[in-house]
Design an enzyme around this catalytic site. Structure first.
Site, PDB file in Angstrom:
ATOM      1  N   HIS A  34       6.305  50.604  22.153  1.00 53.82           N
ATOM      2  CA  HIS A  34       7.576  50.061  21.692  1.00 53.82           C
ATOM      3  C   HIS A  34       7.423  49.509  20.293  1.00 53.82           C
ATOM      4  O   HIS A  34       6.315  49.174  19.839  1.00 53.82           O
ATOM      5  CB  HIS A  34       8.086  48.960  22.636  1.00 53.82           C
ATOM      6  CG  HIS A  34       7.337  47.663  22.536  1.00 53.82           C
ATOM      7  ND1 HIS A  34       7.734  46.629  21.721  1.00 53.82           N
ATOM      8  CD2 HIS A  34       6.201  47.239  23.153  1.00 53.82           C
ATOM      9  CE1 HIS A  34       6.885  45.616  21.841  1.00 53.82           C
ATOM     10  NE2 HIS A  34       5.944  45.960  22.695  1.00 53.82           N
ATOM     11  N   CYS A  35       8.548  49.454  19.582  1.00 50.54           N
ATOM     12  CA  CYS A  35       8.582  48.784  18.290  1.00 50.54           C
ATOM     13  C   CYS A  35       9.400  47.506  18.467  1.00 50.54           C
ATOM     14  O   CYS A  35       9.384  46.904  19.534  1.00 50.54           O
ATOM     15  CB  CYS A  35       9.151  49.696  17.206  1.00 50.54           C
ATOM     16  SG  CYS A  35      10.828  50.275  17.538  1.00 50.54           S
ATOM     17  N   ILE A  36      10.156  47.116  17.467  1.00 53.76           N
ATOM     18  CA  ILE A  36      10.870  45.846  17.536  1.00 53.76           C
ATOM     19  C   ILE A  36      12.095  45.924  18.434  1.00 53.76           C
ATOM     20  O   ILE A  36      12.481  44.947  19.065  1.00 53.76           O
ATOM     21  CB  ILE A  36      11.257  45.400  16.110  1.00 53.76           C
ATOM     22  CG1 ILE A  36       9.978  45.117  15.311  1.00 53.76           C
ATOM     23  CG2 ILE A  36      12.124  44.153  16.133  1.00 53.76           C
ATOM     24  CD1 ILE A  36      10.211  44.885  13.841  1.00 53.76           C
TER      25      ILE A  36
END
Length: 638
Positions: free
Chosen positions: A26-28
């Site tokens: 995942h990213c932000i």
């Protein structure tokens, strides 16, 4: 069961289960997947999950946009995909991934796991620069030295972080990758590069044609990534020929003796030159054509963020900071663009009469102001269309100014928004960069807010709300006989595609509105969903059309293709039957667009209000352009 676990389970189930997950991270704001078979993804079901803002493919990477709570959802998802999602099972199905798509996917997969470290350390360096600018700290003091060491550590030792992240991405041994990073960062080479020793080059194995140049690999990006890629293939090849009884010792040793000399001799210098070359190109563009570069990058940054391609710029931004001490393009343009999305969202919050939309616009605007724009983009601005355009216009104009002025960031700050203002403070103590950052902060919020307030947008009425007819034109209002007490019924789009006016159709029955008013859509997906809640009235054996009676009395015909009755049900699969109760958004019919086209039959799909005489008017929201499943399509005025 927690809300986050429920979201994780539903997402995982609709991407084909753990066995279909090659990698997940995942990213932000987004869950990101590499899948073995992307054909197993039920995109529309995922979009309807409570807590999911949107979903899309970017190349072969599947992204589920969750927003601020993505880390909580991933914490529940991660143990579900372990084992089944380890990536050990076979090749991906479907089309071979293109080189651009593969590159973007790889860069995203390498950098997103280390973003928290980069963001935290970069923001600390930004605050240090701010404190020096404000005169609160002496940049020659011990406190500054210690805090600067904390903030600078991740950048100085960046090859170690990238070694682990890249090894996980390509599925090779992380500890062997760390050996490569450790060698590149070994004092023998660092001291020579810094002039502490008199060595100007190294040789190995007595081979005169191999001359290893002296380079400083601290803060470097490209060399370690290329070296880890080489490690993967060499290590796998060596393990195949070394007997298993001694493989534990000899396979790593032989791999080192192959990979590290090649890295020090060829890959390291090549990667260094490549990284510096890309950095030079972007610096040159903003030096020579700053306003144009700022206009384009600032204006189109929301579209770049939507695809996740902004992560491809991260290594170039890091290289810029390493080479020149500043980032001249990525963070400055994201700063302006993110705040513009916030400003437009706040404008919606003030102008909209829909209470739910007001609340969503306020929370999404605050999120965008912090640096997380997906809730504002997907939930508010893009949904209403015009605010999204106002934000892009604003960020383009301000991006042009920033490019002309030379607005720049002095550190990498993670979430680019109000809390990243310190990274635009000059560590030398000059005040002008900070003043410009504050001015751009205000203008980026105010300009799209004013545009949204002045020029407006097509508001979404609350369910059951009585109001004036849609603000199309005064002529339409008069012809429809609309008054402030008349009611509206909203018909959502049953599919994704391009809008086509009925008058442009080749079938005169539809073109002349003999069956009723409506709109047509050239589909880009292979199914239709219910545009309203109600009951299935008609579903012929050919399954090419369906008649629906809505809960508010509306009678809707969805006719897939022209003359598709001749196919006698071939290439169609109805998921409901006559007299079934259906809910808005429920999938009704699946069809094969390519097979229908191969039969030389048009796939344009008509959405007709067959009881048009019961209404004062049937108004389409737009006559052309793209339309998304579930988007407001028609308004029926009584």
């Amino acid at each position: 069961m927690s809300k986050y676990k429920e979201i994780a389970e539903k997402v995982l189930g609709n991407v084909g289960g753990a066995s279909n997950v090659d990698q997940a991270w995942h990213c932000i704001t987004r869950l990101r997947f590499n899948l073995h078979d992307k054909g197993k993804v039920d995109m529309e079901s995922i979009k309807r999950i409570d807590g999911v803002l949107g979903a899309q493919f970017s190349g072969d990477q599947f992204q589920v946009i969750v927003g601020n709570k993505v880390s909580d959802v991933f914490a529940e998802l991660e143990p579900m995909v372990e084992g089944g999602g380890s990536g050990s099972g076979g090749e991906k199905k479907g089309e071979k991934q293109g080189i651009v798509s593969a590159t973007m996917d790889f860069i995203s997969g390498v950098f997103t796991p280390i973003l928290p470290a980069l963001a935290g350390a970069g923001l600390l360096k930004g605050f240090l620069a701010l404190f020096v600018t404000l005169g609160w700290m002496n940049n020659a003091g011990d406190t500054y030295a210690i805090l600067n060491a904390i903030g600078d550590s991740v950048f100085y030792f960046l090859p170690f972080f990238l070694a682990v992240s890249a090894a996980r991405k390509v599925k090779t041994n992380e500890y062997l990758a760390l050996i490569i990073a450790g060698t590149l960062m070994y004092p023998t080479f660092i001291d020579a590069a810094n002039g502490i020793t008199d060595v100007t080059s190294f040789s190995i194995f007595g081979l005169s044609f191999i001359s290893i140049p002296v380079l400083n690999y601290s803060s470097s990006v490209v060399p370690i990534i290329l070296a880890v890629l080489l490690l993967k293939y060499v290590y796998n090849a060596v393990k195949k020929v070394i007997p298993s009884v001694v493989s534990l010792m000899f396979s790593p040793m032989i791999t080192f003796l192959i990979v590290l000399p090649i890295t020090l001799w060829l890959i390291g210098p090549l990667g260094t030159n490549l990284g510096e070359g890309l950095s030079t190109i972007f610096v040159y563009l903003f030096d020579v054509a700053g306003p144009v570069a700022g206009l384009l990058l600032g204006g189109f940054m929301p579209l770049i963020i939507m695809t996740g391609m902004h992560y491809a710029f991260v290594p170039i931004a890091i290289q810029n900071i390493n080479n020149n001490g500043t980032d001249t393009f990525l963070q400055p343009m994201m700063f302006i663009s993110n705040l513009a999305q916030a400003g437009a969202s706040f404008g919606v919050a003030v102008r909209s009469k829909n209470k739910a939309m007001k609340q969503l616009a306020v929370s999404s605007g605050i999120s965008a102001m912090i640096g997380i724009t997906e809730p504002a983009m997907y939930g508010v601005n893009m949904k209403l269309k015009k605010p999204f355009i106002y934000a892009m216009i604003s960020s383009g104009i301000l991006g042009a100014f920033a490019g002309w002025y030379g607005f720049k960031a002095f550190a990498l700050g993670g979430l680019v928004g109000v809390f990243s203002i310190p990274v635009f403070a000059d560590p030398s103590g000059a005040t002008a960069p900070l003043v410009i950052a504050l001015i751009l902060f205000v203008l980026s919020l105010v300009i799209p807010f004013i545009l949204t307030m002045v020029f407006g947008f097509k508001d979404i009425p609350e369910e059951g709300q009585k109001e004036e007819a849609p603000a199309a034109t005064d002529e339409k209002k008069e012809s429809a006989g609309v008054t402030g007490t008349q009611t509206q019924t909203v018909v959502q789009s049953p599919l994704k595609g391009e809008l086509v006016p009925l008058k442009d159709l080749s079938d005169p029955t539809f073109a002349q509105e003999i069956m009723g008013k409506g709109i047509a859509i050239e589909p880009s997906e292979n199914h239709i969903v219910a545009p309203v809640s109600g009951t299935v009235m008609v579903l012929p054996d050919s399954q090419h059309a369906i008649g629906i009676k809505g809960d508010n009395g509306e009678e809707i015909l969805i006719h897939i293709g022209i003359d598709t009755v001749s196919l006698k049900g071939q290439h169609f699969n109805a998921l409901v039957k006559a007299e079934d109760r259906i809910e808005v958004g429920q999938k009704l019919i699946e069809f094969d667009r390519e097979a229908i086209k191969a039969a030389n039959i048009q796939t344009v799909t008509m959405i007709i209000v067959t009881n048009t005489p019961d209404y004062l008017d049937v108004l389409s929201i737009n006559d052309s352009g793209p339309v998304f499943e579930g988007e407001q399509l028609l308004t029926l005025v009584r």
